[in-house]
Design an enzyme around this catalytic site. Structure first.
Site, PDB file in Angstrom:
ATOM      1  N   GLU A   1       0.812  -1.224   0.000  1.00 20.11           N
ATOM      2  CA  GLU A   1       0.000   0.000   0.000  1.00 20.11           C
ATOM      3  C   GLU A   1       0.843   1.270   0.000  1.00 20.11           C
ATOM      4  OE1 GLU A   1      -2.853  -0.367   3.218  1.00 20.11           O
ATOM      5  OE2 GLU A   1      -4.226  -1.442   1.899  1.00 20.11           O
TER       6      GLU A   1
ATOM      7  N   GLU B   1      -5.914  -8.068  -1.399  1.00 23.05           N
ATOM      8  CA  GLU B   1      -6.650  -7.864  -0.141  1.00 23.05           C
ATOM      9  C   GLU B   1      -8.054  -7.399  -0.488  1.00 23.05           C
ATOM     10  OE1 GLU B   1      -4.952  -5.268   2.873  1.00 23.05           O
ATOM     11  OE2 GLU B   1      -2.937  -5.941   2.376  1.00 23.05           O
TER      12      GLU B   1
HETATM   13  P1  P53 Z   1      -7.295  -2.836   9.274  1.00 22.75           P
HETATM   14  C1  P53 Z   1      -5.891   1.803   5.870  1.00 22.75           C
HETATM   15  C2  P53 Z   1      -6.756   1.874   4.797  1.00 22.75           C
HETATM   16  C3  P53 Z   1      -6.882   0.787   3.957  1.00 22.75           C
HETATM   17  C4  P53 Z   1      -6.135  -0.366   4.174  1.00 22.75           C
HETATM   18  O1  P53 Z   1      -6.996  -2.796   7.709  1.00 22.75           O
HETATM   19  C5  P53 Z   1      -5.261  -0.415   5.241  1.00 22.75           C
HETATM   20  C6  P53 Z   1      -5.149   0.664   6.091  1.00 22.75           C
HETATM   21  C7  P53 Z   1      -4.262   0.597   7.264  1.00 22.75           C
HETATM   22  O2  P53 Z   1      -5.025   0.333   8.395  1.00 22.75           O
HETATM   23  O3  P53 Z   1      -4.474  -1.462   5.488  1.00 22.75           O
HETATM   24  C8  P53 Z   1      -4.543  -2.684   4.778  1.00 22.75           C
HETATM   25  O4  P53 Z   1      -6.450  -3.925   9.838  1.00 22.75           O
HETATM   26  C9  P53 Z   1      -3.255  -3.378   5.121  1.00 22.75           C
HETATM   27  C10 P53 Z   1      -3.404  -4.487   6.120  1.00 22.75           C
HETATM   28  C11 P53 Z   1      -4.586  -4.190   7.019  1.00 22.75           C
HETATM   29  C12 P53 Z   1      -5.835  -4.208   6.170  1.00 22.75           C
HETATM   30  O5  P53 Z   1      -5.741  -3.273   5.129  1.00 22.75           O
HETATM   31  O6  P53 Z   1      -6.918  -1.505   9.777  1.00 22.75           O
HETATM   32  O7  P53 Z   1      -2.513  -3.783   4.018  1.00 22.75           O
HETATM   33  O8  P53 Z   1      -2.193  -4.620   6.796  1.00 22.75           O
HETATM   34  O9  P53 Z   1      -4.699  -5.049   8.095  1.00 22.75           O
HETATM   35  C13 P53 Z   1      -7.109  -3.940   6.938  1.00 22.75           C
HETATM   36  O10 P53 Z   1      -8.735  -3.154   9.408  1.00 22.75           O
END
Ligand code: P53
Length: 483
Positions: free
Chosen positions: A178, A376
Site C-alpha cells: 500500500e 486484499e
Molecule cells: P485494518 C488503511 C486503509 C486501507 C487499508 O486494515 C489499510 C489501512 C491501514 O489500516 O491497510 C490494509 O487492519 C493493510 C493491512 C490491514 C488491512 O488493510 O486496519 O494492508 O495490513 O490489516 C485492513 O482493518
C-alpha cells in the site's frame, strides 16, 4: 450464476502480513519493528506509537496469534479450504534485526524456509510482500526511516537476500505494501507504518512524504531489477491501496477534483508500472519545490525496474467535493473527502462498495495495461461464538460474495486480466489500523480478544465452508449455504 468459470490456474487464496499474525516478536534473534511499538486502539481511538516498549501498555503485535509456532496447523486449514496461494510478508527484522547489519540472521531465514516448504507440501504458492509496515525500529530512530537515501541500500540488500534464499520457493513478490497510502500524509499512523516517518513539530509533512516516497520507488525499481536477475521467472509487482475516487456531484469542478485526487494518489503505481513520474505530478513537485533529491541515475533505475503486475487491496471507494477543497488547493486527499450516502458502512465506518471493485479493475487495466492481482479485500466485523461453538458470519459471506461477483463480471464480461484473489486476514489477526483482535476478517476464528486474553484455539466459521465451495467451483458457486 456464471456458466463460464474463472481462468484456469486462477490464484484463490488468502492474505496476511507477518507482524499481524506471527507474534514471537523477539524470538530467534528478531529485532523490534515499528509495529512493535504500537499499542492497541479501537474504532474511534488511534493506536499510540511509543519510543520504546513501555511497561504496562498492550502491544498486540508482540504475540499476535503466534502463527510463528502454529503455522503447520494454520496452513493445513488453509489447504482444507483449497487455497492455491497464500500471501504473507517476510518480517524484515527477522532477517536484519536492526536493518543495517552486514550479515542476515540465519534463524530468521530458516523460519521462512520452513513456512514456504509447508505451503508447497499442500500445493500452495507463497505470494510474498517484502515490506509490509515492518520497518526495523532501529532504522526509524537512527536514520529517520525513509527520510534517508541510505534506506535504498538497506532495503535492496534485504530484498536480494530474500530473492536469493527463496529463489526456488517463491515466484510471486511485491515490494511495498500500500505504498500510495502516503497520499494521506497527515495521518501519523500511515506515515509511520509505510515510511517510518515520525513527524517533527511544524514540519511540512507533504514535502517529507514526497522525498521519502521517491526513495521508496527507486528502491522498489532496483529490487525488481535484482529479482529478475536472480530468477527471470519471478513475477514482481507493486502494491497499492486502490479506491475509486468519485466526484460528489456532476459539477465539472467535482469531476476535475476527482481526477486530480486520483493523480495525487496513483502516481506511486504510475512510476512503478510506467517507469516515470506522470507529467502533472512532476509539475506539481516543481511548483512546490518538493522532492529536490532526484538524480539522472534515479530516473534510469525507475525506467528499468517496472513491475510485472499491479497488486492492490480493495476495501472501499472515496468521494470528493470541490465545496470542501478547491481544485487548485488540493494537498492531502483526506481533506477533500465527503461521505457517500449511497453506500452502507461497516462498524469501523468503512463504506462498502462492491461495484467499485469492477470499476477499479477496469480503471487499473486502462491505466496500466498489466495483469492485476487483488491481494486484499474484506470487511472487519465483530464475530460472536454461539453456544454450539459456531460462528455464523453471514455478513462476511454477503460482503465477499458481492465483491467476488463484481470481480467475475470484470473478468468474464470486461476481459480484465486478473491473476488471483486473496481476501484479507483469512485467519483472524491483529488489525493494522486499530491493533484490535476483535476487528475480524477471517474464515478461521482465533480465540483471543483486544486485551490479549484467549486460548488461541482455531475454529472454522461458516464462511470457511462457503469459501471452500467458491474455490472448489472456481468461482462458479457463490451461493453455498446462503439463505
Ligand atoms: P485494518 C488503511 C486503509 C486501507 C487499508 O486494515 C489499510 C489501512 C491501514 O489500516 O491497510 C490494509 O487492519 C493493510 C493491512 C490491514 C488491512 O488493510 O486496519 O494492508 O495490513 O490489516 C485492513 O482493518
Amino acid at each position: 450464476m456464471f456458466e463460464e468459470k474463472m481462468p484456469k490456474g486462477f490464484l484463490w487464496g488468502g492474505a496476511v502480513a507477518a507482524h499481524q499474525l506471527e507474534g514471537a516478536w523477539n524470538v530467534d534473534g528478531k529485532g523490534p519493528s515499528v509495529a512493535d511499538v504500537m499499542t492497541v486502539g479501537s474504532a474511534d481511538q488511534p493506536r499510540e506509537i511509543t519510543d520504546t516498549v513501555e511497561p504496562g501498555k498492550i502491544y498486540p503485535n508482540h504475540d499476535a496469534i503466534d502463527f510463528y509456532h502454529h503455522y503447520p496447523e494454520d496452513i493445513k486449514m488453509m489447504a482444507e479450504m483449497g487455497f492455491k496461494c497464500f500471501r504473507t510478508s517476510i518480517a524484515w527484522t527477522r532477517i536484519f534485526p536492526k536493518g543495517d547489519e552486514a550479515e542476515p540472521n540465519e534463524k530468521g531465514l530458516e523460519f521462512y524456509d520452513k513456512l514456504f516448504d509447508c505451503c508447497h507440501k499442500y500445493g500452495i504458492e507463497p505470494v510474498i510482500t517484502l515490506s509490509h509496515f515492518e520497518i526495523p525500529l532501529h532504522l526509524v530512530h537512527q536514520y529517520g526511516g525513509w527520510r534517508s537515501r541510505k534506506m535504498i541500500d538497506f532495503f535492496t540488500k534485504f530484498a536480494k537476500v530474500c530473492f536469493q534464499r527463496y529463489r526456488d520457493k517463491v515466484k510471486y513478490w511485491m515490494t511495498f505494501n500500500e505504498i500510495d497510502n502516503q497520499s494521506d500524509f497527515n495521518n501519523p499512523f500511515l506515515m509511520a507504518t509505510n515510511s517510518g516517518l515520525l513527524f517533527r513539530k511544524g514540519e511540512n509533512r507533504e514535502a517529507a512524504m514526497y522525498q521519502a516516497a521517491h526513495y521508496e520507488v527507486v528502491a522498489s525499481a532496483l529490487a525488481v531489477e535484482i529479482g529478475h536477475q536472480i530468477n527471470p521467472d519471478f513475477q514482481i509487482g507493486c502494491m497499492i491501496n486502490y479506491m475509486p475516487i468519485y466526484p460528489a456531484t456532476a459539477k465539472p469542478a467535482d469531476q476535475l477534483l476527482a481526477q486530480e485526487a486520483a493523480q495525487r494518489r496513483y502516481w506511486f503505481s504510475d512510476v512503478q508500472a510506467n517507469g516515470e513520474y506522470p507529467r502533472e505530478v512532476e509539475t506539481y513537485l516543481q511548483r512546490k519545490g518538493y522532492r529536490q533529491d532526484i538524480t539522472t541515475a534515479d530516473r534510469m533505475i525507475l525506467r528499468e525496474g517496472t513491475v510485472d503486475y499491479v497488486g492492490f487491496s480493495y476495501y472501499s471507494s472515496m468521494t470528493v467535493s470541490a465545496d470542501k477543497v478547491g481544485v487548485d488547493e488540493l494537498t492531502d486527499l483526506h481533506s477533500a473527502g465527503v461521505p457517500n450516502d449511497n453506500l452502507p458502512k461497516t462498524d469501523w465506518h468503512w463504506e462498502v462498495d462492491p461495484e467499485g471493485l469492477r470499476y477499479g479493475l477496469n480503471w487499473l487495466t486502462d491505466r496500466y495495461h498489466k495483469p492485476l492481482f487483488i491481494v486484499e479485500n474484506g470487511m472487519g466485523a465483530y464475530d460472536k461464538v454461539t453456544a454450539d461453538g459456531k460462528i455464523h458470519d453471514d455478513y462476511r459471506i454477503d460482503y465477499l460474495r458481492q465483491h467476488i461477483s463484481e470481480m467475475e463480471k470484470a473478468v468474464v464480461l470486461d476481459g480484465v486480466d486478473l491473476m488471483g484473489y486473496t481476501p484479507w486476514g483469512c485467519i483472524d489477526l491483529v488489525s493494522a489500523g486499530t491493533g484490535q483482535m476483535d476487528k475480524r476478517y477471517g474464515f478461521i476464528y482465533v480465540d483471543k480478544n483486544d486485551k490479549g486474553e484467549g486460548s488461541l484455539k482455531r475454529s472454522r466459521k461458516d464462511s470457511f465452508y462457503w469459501f471452500q465451495h467458491v474455490i472448489e467451483s472456481n468461482g462458479a458457486d457463490l451461493d453455498y449455504g446462503v439463505k
